[in-house]
Design a protein around this motif. Structure first.
Motif, PDB file in Angstrom:
ATOM      1  N   PRO A 432       0.822  -1.176   0.380  1.00  0.00           N
ATOM      2  CA  PRO A 432       0.192  -0.118  -0.126  1.00  0.00           C
ATOM      3  C   PRO A 432       1.044   1.057  -0.208  1.00  0.00           C
ATOM      4  N   CYS A 433      -0.033   2.254  -0.215  1.00  0.00           N
ATOM      5  CA  CYS A 433       0.936   3.485  -0.776  1.00  0.00           C
ATOM      6  C   CYS A 433       0.820   4.767   0.750  1.00  0.00           C
ATOM      7  N   LEU A 434       1.208   5.749   0.786  1.00  0.00           N
ATOM      8  CA  LEU A 434       1.147   6.883   1.638  1.00  0.00           C
ATOM      9  C   LEU A 434       1.389   7.712   0.335  1.00  0.00           C
ATOM     10  N   VAL A 435       0.316   8.477  -0.591  1.00  0.00           N
ATOM     11  CA  VAL A 435       0.533   9.857  -0.704  1.00  0.00           C
ATOM     12  C   VAL A 435      -0.132  10.766  -0.812  1.00  0.00           C
ATOM     13  N   HIS A 436       0.696  11.984  -1.379  1.00  0.00           N
ATOM     14  CA  HIS A 436       0.127  13.164  -1.646  1.00  0.00           C
ATOM     15  C   HIS A 436      -1.204  13.348  -3.066  1.00  0.00           C
ATOM     16  N   GLN A 437      -2.219  13.660  -2.620  1.00  0.00           N
ATOM     17  CA  GLN A 437      -3.100  13.119  -3.579  1.00  0.00           C
ATOM     18  C   GLN A 437      -3.548  14.158  -5.087  1.00  0.00           C
ATOM     19  N   VAL A 438      -2.344  14.049  -5.908  1.00  0.00           N
ATOM     20  CA  VAL A 438      -2.300  15.123  -6.801  1.00  0.00           C
ATOM     21  C   VAL A 438      -1.999  14.107  -8.136  1.00  0.00           C
ATOM     22  N   GLY A 439      -2.261  15.166  -9.102  1.00  0.00           N
ATOM     23  CA  GLY A 439      -1.953  13.953 -10.786  1.00  0.00           C
ATOM     24  C   GLY A 439      -2.358  12.478 -10.399  1.00  0.00           C
ATOM     25  N   GLY A 440      -1.477  12.434 -10.854  1.00  0.00           N
ATOM     26  CA  GLY A 440      -1.437  10.459 -10.969  1.00  0.00           C
ATOM     27  C   GLY A 440      -2.133   9.734  -9.797  1.00  0.00           C
ATOM     28  N   LEU A 441      -1.763  10.654  -9.092  1.00  0.00           N
ATOM     29  CA  LEU A 441      -1.307   9.707  -6.660  1.00  0.00           C
ATOM     30  C   LEU A 441      -2.369   9.274  -7.424  1.00  0.00           C
ATOM     31  N   ALA A 442      -3.297  11.043  -7.382  1.00  0.00           N
ATOM     32  CA  ALA A 442      -4.886  10.752  -7.312  1.00  0.00           C
ATOM     33  C   ALA A 442      -5.640   9.537  -8.277  1.00  0.00           C
ATOM     34  N   ASP A 443      -5.099   9.236  -8.762  1.00  0.00           N
ATOM     35  CA  ASP A 443      -6.106   8.569  -9.888  1.00  0.00           C
ATOM     36  C   ASP A 443      -5.571   6.905  -9.762  1.00  0.00           C
ATOM     37  N   THR A 444      -4.690   6.690  -9.047  1.00  0.00           N
ATOM     38  CA  THR A 444      -4.530   5.903  -8.602  1.00  0.00           C
ATOM     39  C   THR A 444      -4.460   5.236  -7.154  1.00  0.00           C
ATOM     40  N   VAL A 445      -4.285   5.623  -6.273  1.00  0.00           N
ATOM     41  CA  VAL A 445      -4.665   5.343  -5.468  1.00  0.00           C
ATOM     42  C   VAL A 445      -6.168   6.325  -4.699  1.00  0.00           C
ATOM     43  N   LYS A 446      -7.239   4.988  -3.983  1.00  0.00           N
ATOM     44  CA  LYS A 446      -7.574   5.458  -3.384  1.00  0.00           C
ATOM     45  C   LYS A 446      -7.698   5.361  -1.830  1.00  0.00           C
ATOM     46  N   ASP A 447      -7.958   5.901  -0.818  1.00  0.00           N
ATOM     47  CA  ASP A 447      -7.730   6.621   0.809  1.00  0.00           C
ATOM     48  C   ASP A 447      -8.724   4.943   1.297  1.00  0.00           C
ATOM     49  N   LEU A 448      -7.722   4.397   1.551  1.00  0.00           N
ATOM     50  CA  LEU A 448      -8.253   3.506   2.751  1.00  0.00           C
ATOM     51  C   LEU A 448      -9.603   2.050   1.509  1.00  0.00           C
ATOM     52  N   GLU A 449      -9.122   2.440   0.296  1.00  0.00           N
ATOM     53  CA  GLU A 449      -9.966   0.765  -0.374  1.00  0.00           C
ATOM     54  C   GLU A 449      -8.153   0.902  -1.209  1.00  0.00           C
TER      55      GLU A 449
END
Length: 511
Positions: A432-449
């Motif tokens: 699992p990744c911990l990311v800033h919700q920007v760009g492609g990170l927002a399109d790939t990593v869904k918080d708590l999903e």
């Protein structure tokens, strides 16, 4: 349909990669080919050995008031994709280095000349049909932008003008800006007979300068950015003081492209090989890292403090037992990736605070990456202050790939991320990744999903939310393994395939 891709990097070839664009150029042609598109790819020949070159043609290239000769070589033809390189001394004179990174008052000077000549050689090769019949010309980043300029303004090119032109922006922060004239690395020095419209080609902030990135955005038939969210962010003015990075001075050009139906955001993909990988025991990994580190150390007469402290830390870790989670991070060390991590908290930095919070949970942190010398120094100092943090100042493909497999939480708090590949590689490995919700990170990593994400209106809020989410994620790992393993499973089964991206290329860019 026949497409020619023009770029500076291509990881299909040896020693032809610096950043993520090389991964795209390596993978997307074969995904397109599987859907019936004939793809050719051309990059400069940086003097790589082990290329199986087949001579195609010499190319006569008018450049800097001389007629230069470049050579087009075919180096591979497989699965519907033909790989080419163009050789000339301008490309190989730096002993295989792709970029020269001129410092001081003449940024991009060496590289801009090199890639202007590359663009001119590609344009001549297209005009003389050395790549056979083409329908679409696909240019990548500022390095290939002069092809669009020559296509529009040079009367030499007739066949070239008939091709549909796509321009992909991989990193809007690097624009390749050079003067129009009065410099040996300038548009008029490269192409002294070119009649051009300076209003279209100039940089907004420096009107006496030529901006390749802006020029290609204006002149291309379609402008492609590498994630849908980034496609929205580039419409807005960057505000670095509050931690927002958007249009980087080209937001008005992007707004015009959007109004004209030219701007398209398509997420990059990732390869998902059908290979089971066994997780290496951590001590075995640390021994491999030690071997790599000794190689890095041997290349310099004096041992760098980053390597010395890392080696001491490795030995200490190998002599201790440890059951806690492993937090990992892999990537180029630039402010794009590390601006938040270097924010001050009291007398130390945010990265110190993360290390302390990790230590309280029995966790250790491994960071792999090099780049900005100032950031390398800062990260080395943080390592010296925190015995649960190992910073490896360099890059090794094998130890990076293994780190994706080994980690329990991948840290990627980028201030901006046009697409990102590291988070996809970590997710693919079930990390699992911990990311800033920007760009492609927002399109790939869904918080708590399938991972954890944070946001914030300004730098202090982003710092606060990152700390809060880091504490939440590490607490979940320690206290609720069942929930954490479900997130890990969701990350591993998420799919961002090149086949899906390729179908969108065909539908939204090429047709």
């Amino acid at each position: 349909m026949r497409v020619l891709m023009v770029a500076a990097e291509n990881d299909r070839l040896p020693n032809c990669k610096v950043g993520g664009v090389a991964d795209v150029i390596r993978d997307i042609p074969y995904a397109l080919s599987s859907q019936g598109v004939e793809v050719s790819v051309v990059v400069p020949d940086y003097g790589q050995s082990h290329l199986n070159r087949t001579f195609v043609s010499d190319i006569a290239v008018p450049f800097r008031q001389h007629l230069e000769t470049a050579t087009l070589w075919q180096v591979e033809q497989q699965d519907g994709v033909t790989q080419y390189v163009i050789s000339h001394s301008l490309f190989s004179q730096h002993h295989g280095e792709i970029y020269c990174n001129d410092e001081g008052h003449r940024p991009f000077a060496t590289d801009a000349t090199k890639f202007a000549f590359f663009s001119a050689a590609v344009s001549e090769a297209i005009e003389h049909k050395m790549f056979a019949q083409l329908d679409v010309l696909h240019l990548h980043d500022w390095h290939a932008a002069c092809v669009a300029v020559l296509k529009k303004f040079s009367p030499r090119f007739v066949y070239l003008k008939q091709l549909k032109t796509i321009y992909t922006v991989h990193n809007l922060a690097l624009q390749g800006i050079r003067p129009f004239n009065h410099d040996e690395s300038s548009l008029e020095a490269w192409f002294p007979t070119l009649s051009y419209d300076g209003q279209i080609l100039c940089d907004h902030q420096h009107p006496h300068c030529f901006n390749p990135m802006r020029s290609a955005i204006a002149l291309a038939d379609k402008v492609h950015v590498v994630s849908p969210t980034y496609g929205e962010e580039v419409l807005h003015t960057s505000e670095p003081d509050r931690g927002f990075f958007g249009g980087e001075g080209l937001e008005h050009d992007m707004q015009i492209a959007k109004r004209h139906g030219k701007l398209v955001g398509i997420l990059n993909g990732c390869e998902y090989p059908n290979v089971e990988t066994n997780k290496m025991p951590l001590p075995d990994y640390l021994h491999q890292v030690e071997s790599e580190l000794l190689i890095w150390m041997s290349k310099q007469a004096l041992v760098r403090s980053s390597h010395y402290i890392a080696h001491q830390r490795l030995r200490a870790w190998l002599d201790s037992s440890w059951q806690g989670p492993l937090i990992t991070s892999v990537g180029r060390l630039t402010d794009q990736k590390a601006l938040l991590l270097r924010q001050p908290i009291g007398s130390t930095l945010l990265l110190d605070e993360l290390a302390k919070m990790a230590a309280a949970k029995g966790a250790r942190i491994v960071i792999l990456g090099s780049g900005d010398k100032y950031l390398e120094s800062l990260f080395t100092q943080v390592m010296a202050r925190n015995d649960n943090l190992l910073y490896l100042c360099g890059y090794g493909q094998s130890i990076g790939d293994m780190l994706y497999q080994l980690g329990d939480l991948f840290l990627m708090p980028s201030s901006f991320e046009p697409c990102g590949i590291s988070q996809m590689l970590a997710m693919r490995a079930g990390q699992p990744c911990l990311v800033h919700q920007v760009g492609g990170l927002a399109d790939t990593v869904k918080d708590l999903e399938n991972g954890f994400s944070f946001s914030g209106e300004d730098l202090p809020e982003q710092v606060s939310q990152l700390l809060e989410k880091f504490d939440f994620a590490t607490s979940m790992y320690v206290d609720n393994q069942e929930q954490y393993q479900q997130l890990a499973s969701n990350a591993a089964t998420a799919r961002f395939t090149w086949l899906h991206s390729a179908s969108l290329y065909i539908e939204q860019l090429y047709q």
